[in-house]
Design a protein around this motif. Structure first.
Motif, PDB file in Angstrom:
ATOM      1  N   ASP A  29      28.289  69.168  66.692  1.00  0.00           N
ATOM      2  CA  ASP A  29      28.273  69.135  65.231  1.00  0.00           C
ATOM      3  C   ASP A  29      29.522  69.761  64.628  1.00  0.00           C
ATOM      4  O   ASP A  29      29.967  69.359  63.563  1.00  0.00           O
ATOM      5  CB  ASP A  29      27.043  69.861  64.691  1.00  0.00           C
ATOM      6  N   LYS A  30      30.089  70.748  65.305  1.00  0.00           N
ATOM      7  CA  LYS A  30      31.252  71.458  64.770  1.00  0.00           C
ATOM      8  C   LYS A  30      32.535  70.656  64.891  1.00  0.00           C
ATOM      9  O   LYS A  30      33.470  70.875  64.149  1.00  0.00           O
ATOM     10  CB  LYS A  30      31.427  72.795  65.484  1.00  0.00           C
ATOM     11  N   TYR A  32      23.667  61.383  67.952  1.00  0.00           N
ATOM     12  CA  TYR A  32      22.871  62.580  68.217  1.00  0.00           C
ATOM     13  C   TYR A  32      22.373  63.229  66.937  1.00  0.00           C
ATOM     14  O   TYR A  32      21.280  63.797  66.910  1.00  0.00           O
ATOM     15  CB  TYR A  32      23.644  63.567  69.094  1.00  0.00           C
ATOM     16  N   GLN A  33      23.118  63.117  65.863  1.00  0.00           N
ATOM     17  CA  GLN A  33      22.628  63.609  64.579  1.00  0.00           C
ATOM     18  C   GLN A  33      21.437  62.779  64.117  1.00  0.00           C
ATOM     19  O   GLN A  33      20.475  63.306  63.560  1.00  0.00           O
ATOM     20  CB  GLN A  33      23.747  63.583  63.541  1.00  0.00           C
ATOM     21  N   ALA A  34      21.492  61.470  64.357  1.00  0.00           N
ATOM     22  CA  ALA A  34      20.368  60.595  64.000  1.00  0.00           C
ATOM     23  C   ALA A  34      19.148  60.919  64.856  1.00  0.00           C
ATOM     24  O   ALA A  34      18.022  60.958  64.355  1.00  0.00           O
ATOM     25  CB  ALA A  34      20.758  59.129  64.174  1.00  0.00           C
ATOM     26  N   ARG A  44      18.440  63.729  66.092  1.00  0.00           N
ATOM     27  CA  ARG A  44      17.923  65.016  65.622  1.00  0.00           C
ATOM     28  C   ARG A  44      16.959  64.837  64.447  1.00  0.00           C
ATOM     29  O   ARG A  44      16.045  65.642  64.269  1.00  0.00           O
ATOM     30  CB  ARG A  44      19.084  65.913  65.226  1.00  0.00           C
ATOM     31  N   THR A  45      17.159  63.780  63.649  1.00  0.00           N
ATOM     32  CA  THR A  45      16.280  63.552  62.494  1.00  0.00           C
ATOM     33  C   THR A  45      14.896  63.061  62.915  1.00  0.00           C
ATOM     34  O   THR A  45      13.953  63.145  62.132  1.00  0.00           O
ATOM     35  CB  THR A  45      16.886  62.526  61.511  1.00  0.00           C
ATOM     36  N   ILE A  64      24.649  70.809  71.430  1.00  0.00           N
ATOM     37  CA  ILE A  64      24.425  70.060  70.192  1.00  0.00           C
ATOM     38  C   ILE A  64      25.181  70.718  69.040  1.00  0.00           C
ATOM     39  O   ILE A  64      25.829  70.039  68.248  1.00  0.00           O
ATOM     40  CB  ILE A  64      22.918  69.949  69.875  1.00  0.00           C
ATOM     41  N   ASP A  65      25.137  72.037  68.970  1.00  0.00           N
ATOM     42  CA  ASP A  65      25.867  72.742  67.923  1.00  0.00           C
ATOM     43  C   ASP A  65      27.369  72.515  68.062  1.00  0.00           C
ATOM     44  O   ASP A  65      28.070  72.336  67.065  1.00  0.00           O
ATOM     45  CB  ASP A  65      25.553  74.236  67.967  1.00  0.00           C
ATOM     46  N   ARG A 123      28.497  61.519  68.263  1.00  0.00           N
ATOM     47  CA  ARG A 123      28.031  62.638  67.455  1.00  0.00           C
ATOM     48  C   ARG A 123      27.068  62.151  66.377  1.00  0.00           C
ATOM     49  O   ARG A 123      26.019  62.755  66.129  1.00  0.00           O
ATOM     50  CB  ARG A 123      29.239  63.328  66.827  1.00  0.00           C
ATOM     51  N   LYS A 124      27.389  61.015  65.764  1.00  0.00           N
ATOM     52  CA  LYS A 124      26.512  60.442  64.728  1.00  0.00           C
ATOM     53  C   LYS A 124      25.176  60.011  65.331  1.00  0.00           C
ATOM     54  O   LYS A 124      24.131  60.162  64.708  1.00  0.00           O
ATOM     55  CB  LYS A 124      27.199  59.273  64.037  1.00  0.00           C
TER      56      LYS A 124
END
Length: 81
Positions: free
Chosen positions: A79-80, A52-54, A56-57, A75-76, A49-50
């Motif tokens: 994140d949840k 994919y968050q990276a 996304r940036t 993706i949402d 998850r981390k």
């Protein structure tokens, strides 16, 4: 996760960072086996998850295309959790 920060800190193009982050995610899941515990599986999910968050940036056309292919709902959902 140090590896994510390290990759994002390199003077690579966004595309190469994107590739390295996906490679890291792949290695995490590849190292899980039938003998892995639930805790290890949860740790991999958290790290993924981390990653994919990276990703996304990174502001790349490639990520936008991938996001459309994977579906924004996936993706949402990640994140949840």
């Amino acid at each position: 996760m140090e590896a994510i920060e390290k990759i994002l800190g390199f003077k690579y193009s966004d595309s190469k960072k994107y590739d390295r982050l996906l490679e890291l995610d792949c290695m995490l899941y590849t190292n899980l086996g039938t003998d892995s515990t639930k805790k290890e599986g949860q740790e991999v999910k958290t790290k993924s998850r981390k990653i994919y968050q990276a990703i996304r940036t990174l502001d790349t056309e490639r990520w936008q295309l991938t996001a459309k292919q994977l579906g924004q709902s996936f993706i949402d959902a990640m994140d949840k959790k």
